[in-house]
Enzyme design. Structure first.
Site, PDB file in Angstrom:
ATOM      1  CG  ASN A  36      37.151  46.771  40.267  1.00 39.11           C
ATOM      2  OD1 ASN A  36      37.573  46.687  39.111  1.00 39.11           O
ATOM      3  ND2 ASN A  36      37.902  47.234  41.257  1.00 39.11           N
ATOM      4  CG  PHE A  38      40.390  50.345  38.539  1.00 40.35           C
ATOM      5  CD1 PHE A  38      40.177  51.703  38.750  1.00 40.35           C
ATOM      6  CD2 PHE A  38      41.698  49.878  38.514  1.00 40.35           C
ATOM      7  CE1 PHE A  38      41.243  52.584  38.928  1.00 40.35           C
ATOM      8  CE2 PHE A  38      42.769  50.755  38.687  1.00 40.35           C
ATOM      9  CZ  PHE A  38      42.545  52.105  38.898  1.00 40.35           C
ATOM     10  CB  VAL A  61      39.752  40.126  42.814  1.00 39.25           C
ATOM     11  CG1 VAL A  61      39.029  39.494  41.658  1.00 39.25           C
ATOM     12  CG2 VAL A  61      40.759  41.168  42.390  1.00 39.25           C
ATOM     13  CB  ILE A  65      33.333  36.651  46.024  1.00 40.79           C
ATOM     14  CG1 ILE A  65      31.929  36.439  45.451  1.00 40.79           C
ATOM     15  CG2 ILE A  65      34.391  36.123  45.060  1.00 40.79           C
ATOM     16  CD1 ILE A  65      31.633  37.303  44.214  1.00 40.79           C
ATOM     17  CG  ASN A 101      40.162  37.191  48.453  1.00 36.87           C
ATOM     18  OD1 ASN A 101      40.216  36.678  49.575  1.00 36.87           O
ATOM     19  ND2 ASN A 101      40.104  38.501  48.270  1.00 36.87           N
ATOM     20  N   GLY A 104      42.009  30.548  47.250  1.00 37.63           N
ATOM     21  CA  GLY A 104      41.181  29.972  48.309  1.00 37.63           C
ATOM     22  C   GLY A 104      39.926  29.348  47.711  1.00 37.63           C
ATOM     23  CE1 TYR A 149      50.158  44.455  35.898  1.00 37.27           C
ATOM     24  CE2 TYR A 149      52.312  44.364  34.845  1.00 37.27           C
ATOM     25  CZ  TYR A 149      50.964  44.035  34.851  1.00 37.27           C
ATOM     26  OH  TYR A 149      50.433  43.271  33.825  1.00 37.27           O
ATOM     27  CE  LYS A 153      49.478  40.934  36.878  1.00 36.93           C
ATOM     28  NZ  LYS A 153      48.317  40.105  36.509  1.00 36.93           N
TER      29      LYS A 153
END
Ligand code: NAD
Ligand code: UDP
Length: 344
Positions: A36, A38, A61, A65, A101, A104, A149, A153
């Site tokens: 993206n 960022f 993410v 998708i 995501n 999956g 973070y 993680k």
């Protein structure tokens, strides 16, 4: 890597992701770079955009998708303290929802998926776990400014192992220690970029704290070599073809330097007239960090080859070669200023 594959690299326009994309494109694979933008710009993948086996997809993410792929390198996540503290709630979402995501997708397609985890999962390591081995459970402040973070993680690692145990997803997990090199965003606020850019611009070198805290710096090529090898079980080492080895495995350079030593080295190598200036140490800033890479040596026959001085020279040459004015400038929010947020 005999067979050509369809490879997804999330965070593929970033520093490490772009190096992985480049290697995979050069090997002839069909590469989808999902990002993206960022914390990166198209600059890092500009040279790949016209290649027929490379595709850029601008996507976040945290949103699902559907793609058909054989391998997934899950690199998407803001990585520098300045970037991940900019929107900490989003940072946690990227780690957790991004992992869900992508896991999956791996479950549906049967793709092998590699997670870019981090030394930050060890938090501020205690002296008895120095250097840090993989079995160290860590010392993370769950409500501190780095927690978005670190805990994100950690949760992502949990998800990876639960998808593996519950659904048989084919996972790999690497814990990356500070890695540097060409294509880092010049204004990402990380120590190597800050010091080099400051030295090249003749600005003061900003040391947080007294500069006695340590880090171990790995050159990007060393890291990318072993990540790709682990993904494909084709590392040169003795047990590299062991398909059961999934990690987590520490990847980093065990050479340990104080931040002050790093500043002095950068000044020496750039020939800069910059002087050192001292600012407060941000909260929860780990005081020492050094990877124990015995497992990577044993299982993958890997150890880093590029010494700090050589890697720094290549990185300095890169920053000299780019037009700094074409990069988004740093936000006002800096890791150093974050230290003023009080914590328990
Ligand atoms: P980077 O910031 O250059 O790259 C991260 C990429 O992810 C960027 O291109 C960014 O735009 C993208 N991204 C961020 N949020 C996203 C989202 N929601 N959807 C899609 N893309 C998104 O950082 P890097 O150093 O290349 O780090 C890559 C990965 O490696 C990260 O997951 C990071 O946590 C991990 N890592 C890096 C280091 C290091 O020292 N470089 C150390 C430990 C772990
Ligand atoms: N640091 C510093 N000056 C800077 C940027 C960072 O002294 O301009 C310090 C920071 O406080 C930390 C170390 O350098 O102790 C590494 O910081 P970085 O942001 O690169 O990554 P970290 O390993 O902390 O995630």
């Amino acid at each position: 890597m005999s067979q050509l594959k369809r490879i997804l690299v999330t965070g593929g326009a970033g520093f490490l992701g772009s190096h992985i994309c480049e290697r995979m494109v050069d090997h002839g694979h069909d590469v989808i770079c999902l990002d993206n933008l960022f914390t990166s710009q198209k600059h890092n993948i500009e040279h790949l955009l016209k290649k027929p086996n490379f595709e850029f997809v601008r996507h976040d993410v945290t949103e699902p998708i559907t793609l058909e792929v054989d391998q997934i390198y899950n690199m998407a996540c803001p990585a520098s303290p300045v970037h991940y503290q900019y929107n900490p709630i989003k940072t946690m979402k990227v780690s957790v929802m991004g992992a869900i995501n992508m896991l999956g997708m791996a479950k549906r397609t049967g793709a092998r998926i590699l997670q870019a985890s981090t030394s930050e999962i060890y938090g501020d390591p205690t002296a008895e776990f120095h250097p840090q081995p993989e079995h160290y459970r860590g010392n993370v402040n769950p409500i501190g400014i780095r927690a978005c973070y670190d805990e994100g993680k950690r949760a992502a690692e949990t998800l990876f192992f639960d998808y593996h145990r519950s659904n048989g997803v084919d996972i790999r997990v690497v814990r990356i220690f500070n890695t540097y090199g060409p294509r880092m965003h010049p204004f990402d606020g990380r120590v190597v970029t800050n010091f080099i850019v400051q030295a090249l611009m003749g600005q003061d070198i900003t040391i947080y704290g007294d500069g006695s805290q340590t880090r171990s710096f790995c050159y990007c090529d060393d890291l990318v070599d072993v990540i790709i090898a682990l993904m494909n079980n084709d590392a040169p080492g003795s047990k590299a073809s062991d398909p059961d080895f999934i990690g987590p495995v520490n990847i980093g350079n065990p050479g340990e330097f104080t931040i002050k030593q790093l500043a002095e080295k950068v000044i020496e190598l750039t020939g800069s007239g910059s002087t050192l200036t001292y600012l407060p140490l941000p909260n929860d800033d780990p005081l020492q960090r050094k990877p124990d890479i015995s497992l990577a040596k044993e299982k993958l026959g890997w150890e880093p080859k590029v010494p700090l001085e050589e890697g720094l020279k290549k990185t300095i040459d890169y920053f000299k070669s780019v037009d700094l004015s074409s990069f988004r400038q740093p936000t006002d929010h800096t890791a150093h200023k974050s230290s003023q947020i009080t914590s328990v």
